[in-house]
Design a protein around this motif. Structure first.
Motif: not given
Length: 66
Positions: A8-11, A15-18, A21-22, A45-46
């Protein structure tokens, strides 16, 4: 009730607004939807982003261990 292995690839990241890292996580689950839910609940994870999960791919045991 067989468990399958998923990649599973997750955000992730602070690391800053907007920015993000995947990261790819390996997990065991009944199906792809459960695998995505499981990874979304992990730390870093976001969680609140709609696009937090980029992809869910079924993998074999050897790739899971690697």
């Amino acid at each position: 009730m067989t468990r399958k292995y998923y990649k599973v690839e997750a955000k992730c990241g602070h690391v800053g607004r907007g920015r993000c890292v995947w990261v790819t996580f390996a997990t065991m689950a009944e199906n792809g939807k459960e695998a995505a839910k499981r990874v979304r609940g992990l730390g870093r994870v976001k969680h609140d982003h709609r696009d937090a999960i980029r992809s869910v791919t079924e993998i074999d045991f050897e790739e899971f261990i690697a």
